[in-house]
Design a protein around this motif. Structure first.
Motif, mmCIF file in Angstrom:
data_model
loop_
_atom_site.group_PDB
_atom_site.id
_atom_site.type_symbol
_atom_site.label_atom_id
_atom_site.label_comp_id
_atom_site.label_asym_id
_atom_site.label_seq_id
_atom_site.Cartn_x
_atom_site.Cartn_y
_atom_site.Cartn_z
ATOM 1 N N TRP A 4 -101.409 7.002 39.203
ATOM 2 C CA TRP A 4 -101.740 7.885 38.085
ATOM 3 C C TRP A 4 -102.243 7.097 36.884
ATOM 4 C CZ3 TRP A 4 -98.981 7.177 33.601
ATOM 5 C CH2 TRP A 4 -97.708 6.590 33.697
ATOM 6 N N LYS A 5 -101.796 5.860 36.726
ATOM 7 C CA LYS A 5 -102.282 5.051 35.613
ATOM 8 C C LYS A 5 -103.757 4.702 35.806
ATOM 9 C CE LYS A 5 -97.742 3.031 34.714
ATOM 10 N NZ LYS A 5 -96.941 1.806 34.676
ATOM 11 N N THR A 6 -104.104 4.360 37.032
ATOM 12 C CA THR A 6 -105.504 4.074 37.326
ATOM 13 C C THR A 6 -106.364 5.308 37.108
ATOM 14 O OG1 THR A 6 -104.864 2.389 38.957
ATOM 15 C CG2 THR A 6 -107.101 3.278 39.116
ATOM 16 N N GLU A 7 -105.854 6.452 37.517
ATOM 17 C CA GLU A 7 -106.609 7.698 37.329
ATOM 18 C C GLU A 7 -106.822 7.989 35.850
ATOM 19 O OE1 GLU A 7 -104.384 10.634 39.409
ATOM 20 O OE2 GLU A 7 -104.847 9.821 41.404
ATOM 21 N N ILE A 8 -105.796 7.763 35.035
ATOM 22 C CA ILE A 8 -105.954 7.983 33.596
ATOM 23 C C ILE A 8 -106.999 7.040 33.029
ATOM 24 C CG2 ILE A 8 -104.816 7.733 31.350
ATOM 25 C CD1 ILE A 8 -102.247 8.764 32.664
ATOM 26 N N ARG A 9 -106.924 5.775 33.402
ATOM 27 C CA ARG A 9 -107.915 4.812 32.907
ATOM 28 C C ARG A 9 -109.328 5.250 33.262
ATOM 29 N NH1 ARG A 9 -104.261 0.976 35.092
ATOM 30 N NH2 ARG A 9 -103.079 -0.117 33.513
ATOM 31 N N ASN A 10 -109.490 5.704 34.488
ATOM 32 C CA ASN A 10 -110.829 6.088 34.947
ATOM 33 C C ASN A 10 -111.361 7.329 34.227
ATOM 34 O OD1 ASN A 10 -110.847 3.940 36.743
ATOM 35 N ND2 ASN A 10 -110.156 5.183 38.488
ATOM 36 N N GLU A 11 -110.450 8.149 33.715
ATOM 37 C CA GLU A 11 -110.871 9.395 33.074
ATOM 38 C C GLU A 11 -110.990 9.292 31.555
ATOM 39 O OE1 GLU A 11 -108.062 12.287 34.391
ATOM 40 O OE2 GLU A 11 -108.916 12.449 36.407
ATOM 41 N N LEU A 12 -110.655 8.144 30.994
ATOM 42 C CA LEU A 12 -110.738 7.982 29.546
ATOM 43 C C LEU A 12 -112.183 8.067 29.065
ATOM 44 C CD1 LEU A 12 -108.175 5.110 28.839
ATOM 45 C CD2 LEU A 12 -107.920 7.538 28.301
ATOM 46 N N VAL A 13 -112.348 8.689 27.925
ATOM 47 C CA VAL A 13 -113.664 8.819 27.297
ATOM 48 C C VAL A 13 -113.664 7.988 26.021
ATOM 49 C CG1 VAL A 13 -115.317 10.396 26.239
ATOM 50 C CG2 VAL A 13 -113.953 11.141 28.222
ATOM 51 N N ASP A 14 -114.642 7.083 25.889
ATOM 52 C CA ASP A 14 -114.773 6.277 24.683
ATOM 53 C C ASP A 14 -115.489 7.117 23.630
ATOM 54 O OD1 ASP A 14 -115.321 4.458 22.675
ATOM 55 O OD2 ASP A 14 -115.723 2.801 24.054
ATOM 56 N N VAL A 15 -114.752 7.569 22.648
ATOM 57 C CA VAL A 15 -115.325 8.477 21.644
ATOM 58 C C VAL A 15 -116.206 7.740 20.641
ATOM 59 C CG1 VAL A 15 -113.448 10.144 21.851
ATOM 60 C CG2 VAL A 15 -113.265 8.295 20.177
#
Length: 293
Positions: A4-15
């Motif tokens: 789940w940590k990897t999934e969160i990292r992959n879904e982060l958006v750089d605003v």
């Protein structure tokens, strides 16, 4: 690391990138956000981890500490609201420029108290514990202390000694008390937190993972030698961890009956109840204890 940590990292958006539509984003730091749907699907501890991680991505020299650091270092943490992510910096920016939900502590940490990573730096587990005592008090500090003496390479004695050798700091009495009560017998953060709440409330005989009855059942907490407190998570009935749910329920019924019939009344609480209703938890245990056997 959990998937789940990897999934969160992959879904982060750089605003900070151009042309980012923010309408359906939950901003977790000045630099990163998650889509609303992805954020809403996260469990509470995952949301807190994501917020801590994004706060780390947003800074360069600052070091994460306190409960945010505990999340990132996979220490035990109580999932009460994470109102602030705390950062340590030798020279802090003016308070008026601090992002919402971020707090700075002005000081220098020796390298031995820092964990350097590719993306960010956190306080070491020991320093994290000391800062939790400073920022969140005894009950949260005991949870971290229990983790340290089980998984952090410390014994209760060495942890007490290290706390005593620390220069005076806000929270040292809480750290000293947590080190004194640290146990190698706790099996989870909720169990440690329940014990901490009861000790804080004045209970003097609270033992963790005690064997009772001739069948040798272990109970999470035993108060005054007779009152059992169990902290039950849903994992027990997830059809995987302990086998089919119906069998887990039957086994638990047999266990509860035998413990109760042997003269040990049982109080059960969900971890989330402790986190959201700590005073009610203590009041319910106290009321049952005052009734006696």
């Amino acid at each position: 690391m959990g998937e789940w940590k990897t999934e969160i990292r992959n879904e982060l958006v750089d605003v900070r990138a151009e042309h980012v539509a923010r309408g359906h984003l939950v901003q977790l730091s000045t630099s990163h956000a998650l889509a609303r749907g992805a954020y809403d699907a996260l469990k509470i501890h995952q949301r807190h981890w994501a917020r801590a991680y994004c706060a780390g991505l947003a800074v360069r020299a600052a070091i994460l500490t306190g409960r945010a650091s505990a999340y990132l270092n996979d220490m035990w943490v109580v999932n009460t609201p994470l109102d602030e992510v705390v950062l340590v910096l030798k020279s802090v920016p003016p308070r008026t420029t601090w992002p919402s939900g971020v707090r700075y502590l002005q000081r220098s940490l020796p390298e031995s108290r820092i964990r350097r990573g590719e993306a960010m730096s956190t306080a070491s587990p020991l320093q994290t514990f000391l800062d939790i005592a400073r920022l969140d008090g005894f009950t949260h500090a005991l949870v971290a202390a229990d983790w340290l003496v089980q998984f952090g390479g410390f014994t209760p004695v060495t942890l007490q000694d290290l706390v005593e050798r620390e220069p005076r700091f806000p929270g040292k009495p809480a750290a000293r008390r947590a080190a004194r009560h640290a146990s190698t017998l706790s099996e989870s953060a909720p169990e440690a937190y329940a014990r901490a709440l009861l000790i804080e409330a004045g209970f003097t005989d609270v033992r963790a993972n005690v064997k009772v009855t001739r069948w040798g059942y272990r109970v999470d907490l035993l108060i005054d030698g007779w009152l059992v407190v169990e902290i039950d998570g849903r994992v027990k009935y997830d059809n995987e961890t302990y086998g089919p749910a119906h069998k887990a329920l039957l086994d638990e019924k047999t266990r509860a009956d035998r413990i109760g019939n042997a003269g040990f009344p049982i109080l059960r609480f969900a971890p989330r109840y402790l986190e959201t209703n700590p005073r009610d938890f203590v009041a319910e245990v106290r009321a049952r204890a005052e009734r006696g056997r």
